[in-house]
Scaffold this motif. Structure first.
Motif, PDB file in Angstrom:
ATOM      1  N   GLY A 223       0.793  -1.224   0.000  1.00  0.00           N
ATOM      2  CA  GLY A 223       0.000   0.000   0.000  1.00  0.00           C
ATOM      3  C   GLY A 223       0.821   1.267   0.000  1.00  0.00           C
ATOM      4  O   GLY A 223       0.275   2.356   0.088  1.00  0.00           O
ATOM      5  N   GLU A 224       2.144   1.136  -0.086  1.00  0.00           N
ATOM      6  CA  GLU A 224       2.982   2.337  -0.149  1.00  0.00           C
ATOM      7  C   GLU A 224       3.074   2.762  -1.607  1.00  0.00           C
ATOM      8  O   GLU A 224       2.165   2.494  -2.388  1.00  0.00           O
ATOM      9  CB  GLU A 224       4.342   2.029   0.472  1.00  0.00           C
ATOM     10  CG  GLU A 224       4.231   1.648   1.949  1.00  0.00           C
ATOM     11  CD  GLU A 224       5.508   1.053   2.513  1.00  0.00           C
ATOM     12  OE1 GLU A 224       6.518   1.007   1.811  1.00  0.00           O
ATOM     13  OE2 GLU A 224       5.469   0.624   3.667  1.00  0.00           O
ATOM     14  N   SER A 225       4.135   3.370  -1.989  1.00  0.00           N
ATOM     15  CA  SER A 225       4.287   3.888  -3.350  1.00  0.00           C
ATOM     16  C   SER A 225       4.365   2.740  -4.362  1.00  0.00           C
ATOM     17  O   SER A 225       5.294   1.932  -4.315  1.00  0.00           O
ATOM     18  CB  SER A 225       5.565   4.728  -3.436  1.00  0.00           C
ATOM     19  OG  SER A 225       5.862   5.017  -4.776  1.00  0.00           O
ATOM     20  N   PRO A 226       3.398   2.655  -5.278  1.00  0.00           N
ATOM     21  CA  PRO A 226       3.444   1.583  -6.276  1.00  0.00           C
ATOM     22  C   PRO A 226       4.637   1.723  -7.230  1.00  0.00           C
ATOM     23  O   PRO A 226       5.189   0.740  -7.696  1.00  0.00           O
ATOM     24  CB  PRO A 226       2.120   1.698  -7.018  1.00  0.00           C
ATOM     25  CG  PRO A 226       1.559   3.013  -6.673  1.00  0.00           C
ATOM     26  CD  PRO A 226       2.204   3.464  -5.399  1.00  0.00           C
ATOM     27  N   ALA A 227       5.062   2.945  -7.481  1.00  0.00           N
ATOM     28  CA  ALA A 227       6.209   3.157  -8.377  1.00  0.00           C
ATOM     29  C   ALA A 227       7.487   2.595  -7.750  1.00  0.00           C
ATOM     30  O   ALA A 227       8.285   1.941  -8.426  1.00  0.00           O
ATOM     31  CB  ALA A 227       6.368   4.642  -8.684  1.00  0.00           C
ATOM     32  N   ALA A 228       7.683   2.831  -6.459  1.00  0.00           N
ATOM     33  CA  ALA A 228       8.872   2.308  -5.771  1.00  0.00           C
ATOM     34  C   ALA A 228       8.843   0.788  -5.745  1.00  0.00           C
ATOM     35  O   ALA A 228       9.877   0.128  -5.923  1.00  0.00           O
ATOM     36  CB  ALA A 228       8.952   2.869  -4.359  1.00  0.00           C
ATOM     37  N   TRP A 229       7.669   0.225  -5.534  1.00  0.00           N
ATOM     38  CA  TRP A 229       7.517  -1.233  -5.516  1.00  0.00           C
ATOM     39  C   TRP A 229       7.867  -1.830  -6.870  1.00  0.00           C
ATOM     40  O   TRP A 229       8.616  -2.800  -6.969  1.00  0.00           O
ATOM     41  CB  TRP A 229       6.089  -1.580  -5.100  1.00  0.00           C
ATOM     42  CG  TRP A 229       5.800  -3.044  -5.035  1.00  0.00           C
ATOM     43  CD1 TRP A 229       6.347  -3.955  -4.188  1.00  0.00           C
ATOM     44  CD2 TRP A 229       4.883  -3.765  -5.852  1.00  0.00           C
ATOM     45  NE1 TRP A 229       5.838  -5.200  -4.415  1.00  0.00           N
ATOM     46  CE2 TRP A 229       4.924  -5.113  -5.438  1.00  0.00           C
ATOM     47  CE3 TRP A 229       4.011  -3.394  -6.871  1.00  0.00           C
ATOM     48  CZ2 TRP A 229       4.146  -6.090  -6.019  1.00  0.00           C
ATOM     49  CZ3 TRP A 229       3.228  -4.387  -7.440  1.00  0.00           C
ATOM     50  CH2 TRP A 229       3.296  -5.718  -7.031  1.00  0.00           C
ATOM     51  N   LEU A 230       7.342  -1.247  -7.961  1.00  0.00           N
ATOM     52  CA  LEU A 230       7.633  -1.734  -9.308  1.00  0.00           C
ATOM     53  C   LEU A 230       9.105  -1.544  -9.671  1.00  0.00           C
ATOM     54  O   LEU A 230       9.710  -2.412 -10.314  1.00  0.00           O
ATOM     55  CB  LEU A 230       6.736  -1.045 -10.334  1.00  0.00           C
ATOM     56  CG  LEU A 230       5.264  -1.454 -10.290  1.00  0.00           C
ATOM     57  CD1 LEU A 230       4.443  -0.581 -11.230  1.00  0.00           C
ATOM     58  CD2 LEU A 230       5.102  -2.919 -10.636  1.00  0.00           C
ATOM     59  N   LEU A 231       9.712  -0.438  -9.242  1.00  0.00           N
ATOM     60  CA  LEU A 231      11.137  -0.223  -9.506  1.00  0.00           C
ATOM     61  C   LEU A 231      12.009  -1.249  -8.782  1.00  0.00           C
ATOM     62  O   LEU A 231      13.014  -1.725  -9.324  1.00  0.00           O
ATOM     63  CB  LEU A 231      11.550   1.189  -9.114  1.00  0.00           C
ATOM     64  CG  LEU A 231      11.139   2.286 -10.086  1.00  0.00           C
ATOM     65  CD1 LEU A 231      11.475   3.666  -9.518  1.00  0.00           C
ATOM     66  CD2 LEU A 231      11.831   2.098 -11.432  1.00  0.00           C
ATOM     67  N   SER A 232      11.628  -1.615  -7.570  1.00  0.00           N
ATOM     68  CA  SER A 232      12.419  -2.613  -6.857  1.00  0.00           C
ATOM     69  C   SER A 232      12.289  -3.988  -7.522  1.00  0.00           C
ATOM     70  O   SER A 232      13.254  -4.746  -7.583  1.00  0.00           O
ATOM     71  CB  SER A 232      12.033  -2.682  -5.377  1.00  0.00           C
ATOM     72  OG  SER A 232      10.718  -3.139  -5.228  1.00  0.00           O
TER      73      SER A 232
END
Length: 110
Positions: free
Chosen positions: A6-15
């Protein structure tokens, strides 16, 4: 496995993308063959040590363990007999056979 929390979806996808890229490069890493010890200027004893370890690894477990106990760890025949529950004479015979097997294999390697 951890998922998006539920945090930043962009950061999740980048990781995820970063981990996929790292895995890709790890799989493609070329393994280089080891150079010959003579090419490195290794001393004669080093190549002998490699040959000894190779022959020991190919011996049956009982013979290898007996040779290691006596010649590497320094136990006497009586001590090995006490450790294994065998008589000293049977350990002596087994050691003689293990040495003969080692010598035969070592001669074929050298």
């Amino acid at each position: 496995m951890l998922g998006w929390r539920g945090e930043s979806p962009a950061a999740w996808l980048l990781s995820i993308a970063r981990n996929v890229l790292i895995d890709h490069f790890r799989r493609r890493r070329a393994e280089l063959p080891l150079p010959n010890p003579e090419e490195l200027g290794a001393p004669e004893w080093a190549t002998d040590a490699i040959a000894v370890r190779d022959v020991l690894d190919r011996l049956p477990e009982q013979a290898r363990r007996l040779l290691v106990l006596v010649y590497f760890e320094g136990f006497s025949l009586a001590e090995v007999a006490a450790m294994t529950g065998r008589s000293t004479s049977s350990v002596k015979t087994a050691l003689w056979r293990a040495r003969a097997a080692f010598a035969e294999m070592y001669g074929a390697v050298r």
